[in-house]
Write a protein that holds these residues in place. Structure first.
Motif, PDB file in Angstrom:
ATOM      1  N   PRO A   3       0.827  -1.214   0.000  1.00 26.12           N
ATOM      2  CA  PRO A   3       0.000   0.000   0.000  1.00 26.12           C
ATOM      3  C   PRO A   3       0.857   1.257   0.000  1.00 26.12           C
ATOM      4  N   ALA A   4       0.319   2.319  -0.591  1.00 22.65           N
ATOM      5  CA  ALA A   4       1.034   3.598  -0.610  1.00 22.65           C
ATOM      6  C   ALA A   4       1.040   4.241   0.760  1.00 22.65           C
ATOM      7  N   GLY A   5       0.109   3.843   1.604  1.00 21.29           N
ATOM      8  CA  GLY A   5       0.031   4.410   2.940  1.00 21.29           C
ATOM      9  C   GLY A   5      -1.171   3.875   3.680  1.00 21.29           C
ATOM     10  N   THR A   6      -1.389   4.418   4.882  1.00 21.10           N
ATOM     11  CA  THR A   6      -2.502   4.003   5.743  1.00 21.10           C
ATOM     12  C   THR A   6      -3.399   5.193   6.020  1.00 21.10           C
ATOM     13  N   LEU A   7      -4.693   4.977   5.932  1.00 26.78           N
ATOM     14  CA  LEU A   7      -5.680   6.026   6.178  1.00 26.78           C
ATOM     15  C   LEU A   7      -6.484   5.683   7.416  1.00 26.78           C
ATOM     16  N   TRP A   8      -6.498   6.599   8.373  1.00 26.40           N
ATOM     17  CA  TRP A   8      -7.337   6.437   9.565  1.00 26.40           C
ATOM     18  C   TRP A   8      -8.652   7.181   9.322  1.00 26.40           C
ATOM     19  N   THR A   9      -9.738   6.447   9.315  1.00 25.21           N
ATOM     20  CA  THR A   9     -11.066   7.026   9.143  1.00 25.21           C
ATOM     21  C   THR A   9     -12.063   6.051   9.746  1.00 25.21           C
ATOM     22  N   LYS A  15     -15.756  12.644   4.610  1.00 24.36           N
ATOM     23  CA  LYS A  15     -14.462  13.115   4.108  1.00 24.36           C
ATOM     24  C   LYS A  15     -13.502  11.943   3.917  1.00 24.36           C
ATOM     25  N   GLY A  16     -13.648  10.918   4.749  1.00 26.83           N
ATOM     26  CA  GLY A  16     -12.871   9.698   4.552  1.00 26.83           C
ATOM     27  C   GLY A  16     -13.294   8.987   3.281  1.00 26.83           C
ATOM     28  N   PHE A  47      -0.714   7.722  18.647  1.00 30.10           N
ATOM     29  CA  PHE A  47      -1.427   8.423  17.590  1.00 30.10           C
ATOM     30  C   PHE A  47      -1.086   9.911  17.609  1.00 30.10           C
ATOM     31  N   LEU A  48      -1.093  10.517  18.824  1.00 26.78           N
ATOM     32  CA  LEU A  48      -0.837  11.946  18.943  1.00 26.78           C
ATOM     33  C   LEU A  48       0.594  12.311  18.576  1.00 26.78           C
ATOM     34  N   ALA A  49       1.506  11.349  18.706  1.00 25.95           N
ATOM     35  CA  ALA A  49       2.891  11.605  18.284  1.00 25.95           C
ATOM     36  C   ALA A  49       2.960  11.779  16.768  1.00 25.95           C
ATOM     37  N   LYS A  50       2.081  11.077  16.056  1.00 27.46           N
ATOM     38  CA  LYS A  50       2.046  11.202  14.589  1.00 27.46           C
ATOM     39  C   LYS A  50       1.163  12.368  14.149  1.00 27.46           C
ATOM     40  N   PHE A  51       0.008  12.513  14.825  1.00 24.36           N
ATOM     41  CA  PHE A  51      -0.979  13.509  14.420  1.00 24.36           C
ATOM     42  C   PHE A  51      -1.376  14.307  15.664  1.00 24.36           C
ATOM     43  N   PRO A  52      -0.679  15.390  15.969  1.00 27.02           N
ATOM     44  CA  PRO A  52      -0.839  16.089  17.254  1.00 27.02           C
ATOM     45  C   PRO A  52      -2.244  16.600  17.538  1.00 27.02           C
ATOM     46  N   HIS A  53      -3.028  16.853  16.491  1.00 27.76           N
ATOM     47  CA  HIS A  53      -4.372  17.389  16.715  1.00 27.76           C
ATOM     48  C   HIS A  53      -5.367  16.284  17.058  1.00 27.76           C
ATOM     49  N   GLY A  54      -4.990  15.033  16.846  1.00 29.89           N
ATOM     50  CA  GLY A  54      -5.854  13.912  17.217  1.00 29.89           C
ATOM     51  C   GLY A  54      -7.087  13.760  16.353  1.00 29.89           C
ATOM     52  N   LYS A  55      -7.064  14.300  15.117  1.00 29.99           N
ATOM     53  CA  LYS A  55      -8.241  14.257  14.237  1.00 29.99           C
ATOM     54  C   LYS A  55      -8.112  13.160  13.196  1.00 29.99           C
ATOM     55  N   ILE A  56      -9.274  12.723  12.719  1.00 35.16           N
ATOM     56  CA  ILE A  56      -9.327  11.900  11.518  1.00 35.16           C
ATOM     57  C   ILE A  56     -10.213  12.630  10.507  1.00 35.16           C
ATOM     58  N   PRO A  57     -10.014  12.377   9.187  1.00 40.83           N
ATOM     59  CA  PRO A  57      -9.065  11.431   8.623  1.00 40.83           C
ATOM     60  C   PRO A  57      -7.621  11.880   8.819  1.00 40.83           C
ATOM     61  N   ALA A  58      -6.762  10.864   8.887  1.00 41.28           N
ATOM     62  CA  ALA A  58      -5.327  11.094   9.000  1.00 41.28           C
ATOM     63  C   ALA A  58      -4.632  10.067   8.117  1.00 41.28           C
ATOM     64  N   TYR A  59      -3.492  10.461   7.551  1.00 42.77           N
ATOM     65  CA  TYR A  59      -2.813   9.603   6.568  1.00 42.77           C
ATOM     66  C   TYR A  59      -1.319   9.546   6.861  1.00 42.77           C
ATOM     67  N   PHE A  65       5.614  10.039   5.401  1.00 39.05           N
ATOM     68  CA  PHE A  65       4.951  11.340   5.289  1.00 39.05           C
ATOM     69  C   PHE A  65       3.595  11.295   5.980  1.00 39.05           C
ATOM     70  N   LYS A  66       3.321  12.295   6.832  1.00 38.26           N
ATOM     71  CA  LYS A  66       2.079  12.301   7.624  1.00 38.26           C
ATOM     72  C   LYS A  66       1.259  13.543   7.313  1.00 38.26           C
ATOM     73  N   LEU A  67      -0.056  13.356   7.313  1.00 39.50           N
ATOM     74  CA  LEU A  67      -0.952  14.442   6.927  1.00 39.50           C
ATOM     75  C   LEU A  67      -2.307  14.239   7.582  1.00 39.50           C
ATOM     76  N   PHE A  68      -2.927  15.326   8.051  1.00 37.76           N
ATOM     77  CA  PHE A  68      -4.317  15.237   8.476  1.00 37.76           C
ATOM     78  C   PHE A  68      -5.107  16.356   7.799  1.00 37.76           C
ATOM     79  N   GLU A  69      -6.434  16.330   7.937  1.00 38.90           N
ATOM     80  CA  GLU A  69      -7.417  17.157   7.238  1.00 38.90           C
ATOM     81  C   GLU A  69      -7.778  16.501   5.905  1.00 38.90           C
ATOM     82  N   GLY A  70      -9.089  16.217   5.768  1.00 38.75           N
ATOM     83  CA  GLY A  70      -9.585  15.453   4.632  1.00 38.75           C
ATOM     84  C   GLY A  70      -9.246  16.042   3.279  1.00 38.75           C
ATOM     85  N   ALA A  71      -9.482  17.358   3.090  1.00 47.81           N
ATOM     86  CA  ALA A  71      -9.234  17.978   1.780  1.00 47.81           C
ATOM     87  C   ALA A  71      -7.766  17.901   1.412  1.00 47.81           C
TER      88      ALA A  71
END
Length: 423
Positions: A3-9, A15-16, A47-59, A65-71
């Motif tokens: 897989p190219a990556g993992t999506l948390w939704t 938005k997921g 999870f918060l170490a990767k995505f400090p805001h604690g939101k999903i979706p997160a990738y 490479f880490k990213l959050f916010e659906g758009a």
């Protein structure tokens, strides 16, 4: 291929769904976590170490490479598959796509969520605020609908990220704020949403669409009953005072009391109980191939209730007025929207046959009872169509019916060009 990556939704997150739809059309394999519990796992230190805001979706990409916010995630995945065309073919296309994505998120989805929170009393409810939010949302919906009045897609001639984002958030809103009266005002937008979410590649991602007959309303919480005070000891009898009129109780709510409308019972509900569950048929039609062994038609013939339901041919009476096929398709979508009140009694498969300037509208209906009018007169323009009862035991009628459901109907050399389902 990894897989190219993992999506948390989560399953119901629109938005997921947009992100998963982008991945599907772009040919990108995106994994979902083996187990994810929202409001639990997204609060863990890992999870918060990767995505400090604690939101999903997160990738998280395979490269770290880490990213959050659906758009942002959806745009990133579209950008690493430039041949997919999801960001258009030029910088101007990409800018227009961003424009529509931003508009639907800020002026439609944000208002959907706000209505949900105030109606759930998360924030103090205010009727004027509720009305103003819906008016602002409708203004945006009309803008989107107007843009689609002469187009199939938002940007260019094929599906882009704009179409996926708009369709996903409109699919969510039709279950809460875009009720039947509003849907009747935006037939092009509803047609677009149904076109996108029912794409064969995307149908499993978007799932079934739930339509609200009436928009979400605020229900005031029940007032706690005050405990009765213990009776005081009897006092010596006193002369009876003259009775005064009882003071009117002051209601905490400044608004006029809401009038509860008495529901008018539909005569179709008085018909004898049918052995056919129409919702089961709609699911079978959505999930199975139409023809062939084990297909939807085979299921229907095994379960059809000839007493409780009937099949009908539908034809538009004024085909000489039809011009562009996409506009005729929009017309079918608008007609179906106006039939919303009959959704539990009706299934339809109607199409445009032919080419622009030389086309007809025709199709088939399955409806409750043995008469068409009680079901179709929910639409003000129902008389613009003719209705002919089909005998499914007659070879010619059966062939027409099956072709309409399979979208391969041909009439006088005119082949099926586009169609809509009423489910």
């Amino acid at each position: 291929m990894s897989p190219a990556g993992t999506l948390w939704t989560v399953q119901g997150q629109n938005k997921g769904r947009t992100i998963r739809a982008v991945a599907a059309l772009a040919g990108i394999d995106v994994a979902l976590p083996a187990a994810y519990q929202h409001f639990v796992d997204n609060k863990t230190p890992e999870f918060l170490a990767k995505f400090p805001h604690g939101k999903i979706p997160a990738y998280e990409g395979a490269d770290g490479f880490k990213l959050f916010e659906g758009a942002a995630i959806a745009r990133y995945l579209a950008s690493i598959a430039p041949n997919s065309g999801l960001l258009g073919g030029s910088p101007e296309d990409a800018a227009l796509i961003d424009q529509w994505v931003h508009l639907v998120e800020t002026e439609v989805d944000a208002f959907t969520d706000l209505v949900r929170t105030i109606c759930a009393n998360v924030y103090p409810y205010n009727k004027v605020t509720h009305t103003n939010i819906l008016e602002r949302q409708l203004r945006t919906l009309l803008t989107l609908d107007s843009h689609l009045s002469s187009r199939t897609f938002f940007v260019g001639e094929r599906i882009t990220l704009a179409d996926l984002s708009v369709a996903s958030l409109i699919q969510k809103a039709v279950g809460f704020t875009i009720d039947a009266p509003v849907r009747a005002k935006i037939p092009n937008l509803i047609r677009h949403m149904e076109t996108i979410v029912n794409q064969p590649t995307l149908k499993e991602i978007f799932g079934e669409t739930t339509y609200a007959e009436k928009g979400l309303q605020f229900t005031p919480p029940a007032k706690e009953k005050k405990e009765a005070k213990p009776a005081a000891a009897a006092a010596p009898a006193a002369p009876k005072a003259e009775k005064k009129p009882k003071a009117k109780e002051v209601d905490d709510d400044d608004d006029e009391p809401s009038v509860v409308e008495e529901k008018v019972k539909n005569p179709l509900d008085d018909l004898p109980k049918s052995t056919l569950n129409l919702e089961d048929w709609k699911r079978a039609y959505s999930n199975k191939e139409t023809r062939g062994p084990g297909g939807a038609l085979e299921w229907l013939y095994e379960n059809f209730d000839y007493e409780g339901y009937s099949a009908w041919r539908l034809d538009f009476k004024y085909n000489e007025e039809l011009t562009q096929t996409f506009m005729s398709s929009n017309q079918i979508g608008g007609f179906f929207n106006r039939l919303e009140a009959s959704r539990k009694y009706l299934f339809g498969s109607v199409g445009v046959l032919g080419t622009s300037g030389d086309s007809v509208i025709a199709g088939a209906l399955i409806l409750r009872g043995q008469e068409a009018k009680p079901v179709v007169d929910a639409a003000p323009d129902w008389e613009s169509y003719s209705y002919t009862k089909l005998d499914l035991k007659n070879d010619a009628d059966k062939a027409f019916f099956e072709a309409a459901l399979a979208w391969d109907l041909e009439i006088d050399g005119k082949k099926w060009a586009d169609g809509k389902n009423f489910k």
